[in-house]
Scaffold this active site. Structure first.
Site, PDB file in Angstrom:
ATOM      1  N   CYS A 188       6.987 171.548   0.908  1.00  0.00           N
ATOM      2  CA  CYS A 188       8.009 170.675   0.315  1.00  0.00           C
ATOM      3  C   CYS A 188       9.366 170.782   1.006  1.00  0.00           C
ATOM      4  CB  CYS A 188       8.153 170.980  -1.173  1.00  0.00           C
ATOM      5  SG  CYS A 188       6.736 170.471  -2.159  1.00  0.00           S
ATOM      6  N   ARG A 229       1.305 176.387   4.629  1.00  0.00           N
ATOM      7  CA  ARG A 229       2.031 175.352   5.371  1.00  0.00           C
ATOM      8  C   ARG A 229       3.449 175.829   5.678  1.00  0.00           C
ATOM      9  NH1 ARG A 229       1.319 170.320   1.466  1.00  0.00           N
ATOM     10  NH2 ARG A 229       1.546 172.023  -0.026  1.00  0.00           N
ATOM     11  N   LYS A 253       4.856 181.930  -0.166  1.00  0.00           N
ATOM     12  CA  LYS A 253       5.458 182.545  -1.346  1.00  0.00           C
ATOM     13  C   LYS A 253       4.350 183.205  -2.151  1.00  0.00           C
ATOM     14  CE  LYS A 253       6.518 180.121  -4.970  1.00  0.00           C
ATOM     15  NZ  LYS A 253       7.090 179.156  -5.922  1.00  0.00           N
ATOM     16  N   THR A 269       2.992 163.223   0.977  1.00  0.00           N
ATOM     17  CA  THR A 269       3.837 162.517   1.948  1.00  0.00           C
ATOM     18  C   THR A 269       4.227 163.508   3.041  1.00  0.00           C
ATOM     19  OG1 THR A 269       5.786 162.979   0.566  1.00  0.00           O
ATOM     20  CG2 THR A 269       4.734 160.829   0.304  1.00  0.00           C
ATOM     21  N   ARG A 321       6.873 173.947  -9.075  1.00  0.00           N
ATOM     22  CA  ARG A 321       6.978 175.120  -8.212  1.00  0.00           C
ATOM     23  C   ARG A 321       5.586 175.690  -8.051  1.00  0.00           C
ATOM     24  NH1 ARG A 321      10.664 178.570 -11.979  1.00  0.00           N
ATOM     25  NH2 ARG A 321       9.274 177.501 -13.446  1.00  0.00           N
ATOM     26  N   GLU A 322       5.156 175.875  -6.818  1.00  0.00           N
ATOM     27  CA  GLU A 322       3.843 176.469  -6.608  1.00  0.00           C
ATOM     28  C   GLU A 322       3.812 177.854  -7.237  1.00  0.00           C
ATOM     29  OE1 GLU A 322       1.793 176.134  -2.914  1.00  0.00           O
ATOM     30  OE2 GLU A 322       2.994 174.426  -2.278  1.00  0.00           O
TER      31      GLU A 322
END
Length: 438
Positions: free
Chosen positions: A265, A335, A328, A86, A152-153
């Site tokens: 996010c 992004r 991170k 989204t 969490r990535e």
């Protein structure tokens, strides 16, 4: 065993599909991107996520997991997870729900009585209610519920297999009870491990993820606002964070001052949250998030200003080494990456910038093809007049300042994440500065 379909096999969907198969279910992942499906079918992740390739290989080997571009292959599944993105609408703050609508539409002809459509995508409150009407219109015996994700990535596999909570948003009545029972089957192993399970209404479940992300973003921007005050007053933001973090009402986590948050996010979620509040006529309730966003963006500008200060007022033609491009560590996601944003600003203002990252160079090159990239730390540092540490990858945090001193032209380092041992670097003859530090 539950027969499951996962619609959308990007970051969220690929991880969810592999983990559901690992839990013993029969899973088909559906995505419109043919190349992505081919990679996943070969056990190769289209993005960097620790542990996912091994999990894919294991799950594919059992025969319980497969991927396809054909939505019709989702027929026969009794639980359908909607895991599409989204993103933020271009030129607006609101979320783009195009992919969510398309995913649900692809399921409508396939639904059978008793099927459960489970939304996992992060959506504005009210979206599920609208989609539920379409599901009911196509198949009155099916039900749509919301089960937000909290990945969490860099830790997505563990967060899916061992989440800190499960949230179900279900309608009232028998259909809601049926949906809870089906989700309990899906997550039986997780629940048996003692994971808390919260069952509530659909509206509340949609709010959980965006509310959580907004709180985390607020906490990060709060300590970065304190960093601005610390720089102006001569105080030290790390000492401040340690002191206030000892209050268990506050806690120390997410109080690390630095470049701020990025990724796919937090930034877009808080903006979409504000946009939805405006649509509901309660925009004043979330006006504080505008300042949260503004503080976050100011940190990037401040890092560029610090670089200019360290180089005597001009960065034109000066060689700057940047360690980190992803937003991170343990991710190749660029992004809204603060690290890449700072690098691009420096280059656009005339600096000779070289960027490196353990995993994100390919994605960063696609985003900023005019930036110069190096494959390793040594090539990046060679001849640098200033070093910026902008993503706290372990290999950058553990650099030996004595060993790398021979590579640079001048021993100057800016710690954009407050992750280095300041005294160790100063003792090795480096000029050390960090956001919010003395």
């Amino acid at each position: 065993m539950v027969k499951i379909s996962v619609i959308g096999c990007g970051y969220l969907g690929a991880v969810h599909a592999a983990c559901m198969a690992e839990l013993g279910h029969e899973v088909v992942g559906v995505d419109v991107v043919e190349h992505q499906v081919e990679l996943l079918s070969e056990g190769r992740a289209p993005f960097f996520e620790p542990g996912l390739p091994e999990l894919l290989t294991s799950a594919l080997g059992t025969g319980r997991l497969r991927f396809t571009t054909d939505p019709a292959q989702a027929a026969g599944a009794t639980v359908h997870f909607v895991c599409v993105g989204t993103p933020q609408r271009k030129g607006e703050m609101a979320a783009d729900l195009t992919y969510v609508d398309a995913a649900v539409d692809s399921l409508l002809p396939l639904l059978a009585p008793g099927d459960v459509v489970v939304g996992k995508s992060t959506v504005p409150v009210g979206t599920a209610e609208r989609l539920a009407q379409r599901v009911h219109g196509a198949q009155p015996g099916a039900v749509l519920v919301w089960n937000p994700e909290f990945l969490r990535e860099g830790k997505a596999v563990a967060d899916t297999l061992h989440p800190d909570r499960l949230v179900y948003g279900v309608p009232d009545g028998e259909q809601g009870q049926h949906a809870v029972a089906r989700l309990d089957e899906v997550y039986a192993a997780t629940i048996a491990d003692g994971t808390p399970r919260l069952v509530g209404d659909v509206a509340s479940a949609q709010l959980v993820k965006v509310a959580a992300n907004s709180f985390l973003a607020t906490k990060i921007s709060f300590i970065n606002a304190m960093a601005e005050l610390c720089e102006a007053s001569g105080a030290d933001v790390t000492f401040l964070a340690d002191a206030i973090g000892m209050d268990d009402r506050i806690g120390r986590r997410f109080l690390n001052a630095g470049l701020g948050f990025g990724g796919g996010c937090l930034p877009k979620d808080i903006r979409a949250f504000m946009a939805r509040a405006g649509e509901l006529g309660v925009d004043q309730a979330l006006t504080f998030l505008r300042e949260v966003d503004a503080i976050n963006m100011r940190r990037r500008v401040r890092m560029v200003d610090l670089a200019r200060e360290e180089l005597g007022g001009s960065i034109q033609g000066r060689r700057i080494a940047v360690l980190g491009a992803s937003f991170k560590p343990d991710s190749d996601d660029v992004r809204d990456s603060p690290a890449l944003s700072v690098s691009a600003q420096l280059a656009l203002q005339g600096a000779d910038v070289v960027v490196t990252d353990p995993e994100a160079i390919a994605n960063a090159q696609r985003k900023w093809p005019d930036l110069r990239f190096a494959a390793d730390v040594e090539d990046t540092l060679r001849g640098a007049e200033l070093v910026l540490v902008l993503t706290e990858w372990p290999e950058y945090v553990s650099l030996d300042p004595v060993e790398v001193a021979g590579l640079v032209r001048d021993r100057r380092v800016l710690d954009g994440r407050n992750c280095l041992d300041a005294e160790k670097w100063r003792a090795a003859g480096w000029t050390y500065r960090a956001l919010g530090r003395r």
